[in-house]
Each structure stands twice: as structure tokens, then as C-alpha cells.
Design an enzyme around this catalytic site. Sequence first.
Site, mmCIF file in Angstrom:
data_model
loop_
_atom_site.group_PDB
_atom_site.id
_atom_site.type_symbol
_atom_site.label_atom_id
_atom_site.label_comp_id
_atom_site.label_asym_id
_atom_site.label_seq_id
_atom_site.Cartn_x
_atom_site.Cartn_y
_atom_site.Cartn_z
ATOM 1 N N GLN A 27 0.884 -1.044 0.177
ATOM 2 C CA GLN A 27 0.081 -0.070 -0.082
ATOM 3 C C GLN A 27 0.882 1.219 -0.052
ATOM 4 O O GLN A 27 0.890 2.057 -1.096
ATOM 5 C CB GLN A 27 -0.892 -0.317 1.099
ATOM 6 C CG GLN A 27 -1.520 1.383 1.518
ATOM 7 C CD GLN A 27 -2.285 1.397 2.769
ATOM 8 O OE1 GLN A 27 -3.462 1.340 2.844
ATOM 9 N NE2 GLN A 27 -1.680 1.744 3.738
ATOM 10 N N MET A 103 6.874 -7.740 7.394
ATOM 11 C CA MET A 103 5.590 -8.380 7.557
ATOM 12 C C MET A 103 4.976 -7.796 8.469
ATOM 13 O O MET A 103 5.097 -7.640 9.880
ATOM 14 C CB MET A 103 5.973 -10.057 7.984
ATOM 15 C CG MET A 103 4.817 -10.989 7.861
ATOM 16 S SD MET A 103 3.322 -10.517 8.312
ATOM 17 C CE MET A 103 3.577 -10.688 10.285
ATOM 18 N N SER A 104 3.980 -7.050 8.190
ATOM 19 C CA SER A 104 3.178 -6.202 9.028
ATOM 20 C C SER A 104 1.988 -6.479 9.726
ATOM 21 O O SER A 104 1.236 -5.464 10.425
ATOM 22 C CB SER A 104 3.178 -4.706 8.371
ATOM 23 O OG SER A 104 2.340 -4.960 6.933
ATOM 24 N N THR A 147 6.407 2.347 13.669
ATOM 25 C CA THR A 147 5.084 1.749 13.986
ATOM 26 C C THR A 147 4.569 2.163 15.135
ATOM 27 O O THR A 147 5.210 2.171 16.223
ATOM 28 C CB THR A 147 4.721 0.372 13.669
ATOM 29 O OG1 THR A 147 3.317 0.152 13.983
ATOM 30 C CG2 THR A 147 5.827 -0.331 14.511
ATOM 31 N N GLU A 149 2.709 0.646 16.812
ATOM 32 C CA GLU A 149 2.652 -0.778 17.583
ATOM 33 C C GLU A 149 3.920 -0.771 18.553
ATOM 34 O O GLU A 149 3.919 -1.531 19.581
ATOM 35 C CB GLU A 149 2.710 -2.016 16.741
ATOM 36 C CG GLU A 149 1.423 -2.112 16.171
ATOM 37 C CD GLU A 149 0.254 -2.611 16.993
ATOM 38 O OE1 GLU A 149 0.674 -3.287 17.904
ATOM 39 O OE2 GLU A 149 -0.950 -2.456 16.794
ATOM 40 N N TYR A 171 5.854 -8.400 16.248
ATOM 41 C CA TYR A 171 5.922 -7.231 15.157
ATOM 42 C C TYR A 171 6.494 -6.161 15.661
ATOM 43 O O TYR A 171 7.342 -5.454 15.461
ATOM 44 C CB TYR A 171 4.727 -7.067 14.426
ATOM 45 C CG TYR A 171 4.558 -5.855 13.520
ATOM 46 C CD1 TYR A 171 5.471 -5.863 12.441
ATOM 47 C CD2 TYR A 171 3.689 -4.809 14.201
ATOM 48 C CE1 TYR A 171 5.362 -4.700 11.557
ATOM 49 C CE2 TYR A 171 3.686 -3.525 13.364
ATOM 50 C CZ TYR A 171 4.573 -3.594 12.173
ATOM 51 O OH TYR A 171 4.419 -2.445 11.335
ATOM 52 N N LYS A 175 10.010 -4.337 15.290
ATOM 53 C CA LYS A 175 10.349 -2.710 14.883
ATOM 54 C C LYS A 175 10.863 -1.964 15.867
ATOM 55 O O LYS A 175 11.563 -0.915 15.506
ATOM 56 C CB LYS A 175 8.709 -2.315 14.414
ATOM 57 C CG LYS A 175 8.066 -2.738 13.277
ATOM 58 C CD LYS A 175 8.816 -2.121 12.203
ATOM 59 C CE LYS A 175 8.004 -2.309 10.815
ATOM 60 N NZ LYS A 175 8.753 -1.595 9.754
#
Length: 385
Positions: A27, A103-104, A147, A149, A171, A175
Site C-alpha cells: 500500500q 511482515m506487518s 510503527t 505498535e 511485530y 520494529k
Amino acid sequence: MNNIPYVYTHKTHQYMKVALITGITGQDGSYLAEFLLKKGYKVHGIKRRASSFNTDRIEHLYQDPHIENRNLILHYGDMTDSMNLTKIIKEVQPDEIYNLAAMSHVHVSFEIPEYVANTDGIGTLRVLEAIRLLGLSEKTKVYQASTSELFGKAQEVPQSESTPFYPRSPYGVAKMYAYWITVNYREAYNMFVCNGILFNHESPVRGETFVTRKITRAASKIVLGLQDKLYLGNLDAKRDWGHAKDYVRMMWMILQTEVAEDWVIATGKTTTVRDFVKMSFAHAGVELTFKGEGKDEKGIVVSCSNPKYQVEVGKEVVAVDPTYFRPTEVDLLIGDPTKANTQLGWMPEYNLEQLINEMMESDLKLMTKDQYLKDGGYTIMNYFE
């Protein structure tokens, strides 16, 4: 902000800035590639080898390899392959690298944690180390896609550049390594490398298994009679949702600054998953109410105001499946974009309603095509996640 021109002209010599995008088929990569091409860049992108075509999002930008002087060039590569990444960076000699590959999918990261660490964490190190070893530290600027996250179990509300990290998934942890190794290379080797801490950002080309796109696809299929029910996890989870187009613009702005820093990219507003569902169905004229709590909560049709999209009043169209609960949940994320707003003048151009309307219009059109195919006797794919 340093408004560096994208094409330098010196007498008869002209230089086109060169960008390398990892994750160009995703995206963000597709929107960023389009943005940079319009700015006059020559864009190189890294894509993974697959047995099926995986370049749908950049199909409108694609240039035949047989054409001379192309400004969009794709390379096969992978974030787990140091030699491959080093080779590509050496050949491309980029002015800017946008490291977006990852790989999100947070929930999936619990199932493949080692792969996520290798790709999202060590993959970032591979890019940085390639730049250092190739002697490109003074030439190449790097944007590292970080991110929200990272904040996970939020230590303060809202979250800013100074908020302590507390990741709650493999994840997020991977990150966090990528974030700090980027900071370390900036400080240790004086490299122009920046983290952009992106809060949730969506669009009509968001991956189909991400919760927002899962919602708009399912809402579109349900109102067209192609799907019976939408199953979700934590409906109380709150997220700061923006449009990917706004966020890729900020990525570019970050690399045009005089000083390498880290930035939060967010709207400063938060919304529950439940309300996102309501707004998505409302776009098609379907009003929902929710009853029950926790795993027993249901979304039920109250009314239908659009003659094109009629669903039986009283029908249960949303249910909770505990399978989608995360082992460690992230309940509330809301970013503080003050630094981006005041220092770079970045402001989002889309609000949440506009974002959802754009996603729903796109998915209604997509699912209407499926309806035509089904009515014509053709097989359509369910694509269950």
C-alpha cells in the site's frame, strides 16, 4: 524545512534524484512511488519473487522493461538476503531509501515470530550496513518505516516522540529493534537516517486481511448479498486511523529536512473498531446497533435507507470470533503529531469519514463486479482470511 529541488541543473548537466523503495508493491510503497514519480524522481523498487503477479498496486505506473530511459525500475530482492540488498543498493546508488518492506500483520506475527524478527528487525540492519560498507553514508538518506505498535501498552495518552515504548507483539518488538538500530547508525556513523512512527493508515488498496479493509470488503459483500456475516476480534480497540496518501507525503518531507530526526505521523484522533464498522455500513445506507458484550457482542441491522442495498432488518451481520483476539492486546493508540504539524507544516488532508467513504466506494465497485460475474455463471473467490 529544506526544500531541496528534485532535479538539479548545472549549466548543461541535469541530475534526477534517485529513490529506492523496499516494499514498493505494498500500500505505502505504491502511493509513495506515484508521489515521487510526480516529483520528478527516478524510482527503483524491490519486489519479492512470487509464482503469481504481485504488482497490482503499481500496475498503473508500470513501464515495459524494453522502453529506454524508464523512471520506474523493479528489482527482485528480499529483506532476508544481505548480498542481494547490498548489490541492489550498489547498482542503484540512491539519494533516498524508503525502507517500507515488512511482515506487518500484527496477529500473524505471533505465528511466525522468527521470520518477523529476521525481516522487520534484522532486515533494517542489512540496509543500513550496506549503505555504510558501500561508502554511501554521506550520499544516501534513509526513511525507516516505524510503527505505533511500538507504544503497545501505552505509557501515556496521546503518544509522541518522547513516549516510552512497550511493544505487545513480535511485530512491535522487531520494529523496536529496527527503530533503535536506525538511531544507533545515525549517532555512530553520522548517517542521515530517520524513523517515521506511523499510526494506522489505510486506503482502498490496503491489504485485504487488515482489519479496516476486511471491514469495508465485508460490508460491501453483505449489502450485495455475497456474504452473510463479518467476524472480528476486539471491537473495543481504539486506533488513530489516517489515509496512506497523507502519510507517504510526510515520509518524503522527513527526508527533505536539514537534520535527521524521528517523527510521529498521526491524526491525533482515535476511533473504536466498532465505530469503524458502523461508519462503513452507514455509507451503504445500513444502520447497525450492537448488543451484548465481549465475545457475545453482535452487530444487528436496524434500518436500510438505500434502495440499492437492502439487508433484512434484525439480521445479525457482525459477530465476535475469539480466534482474532491477540495474545497480548493493544487497547488504545492515539498519536500526537504536534512536531510534524509545527516544524514541517504537515497536516492530513483526509478525515476518517472521507477515508471510509473512499474505501467503501472502491469496495462496493469491486464487489458489484463480483456480483455480475456470479450472476453470469462465473466462479468468484471468497478469499477467506
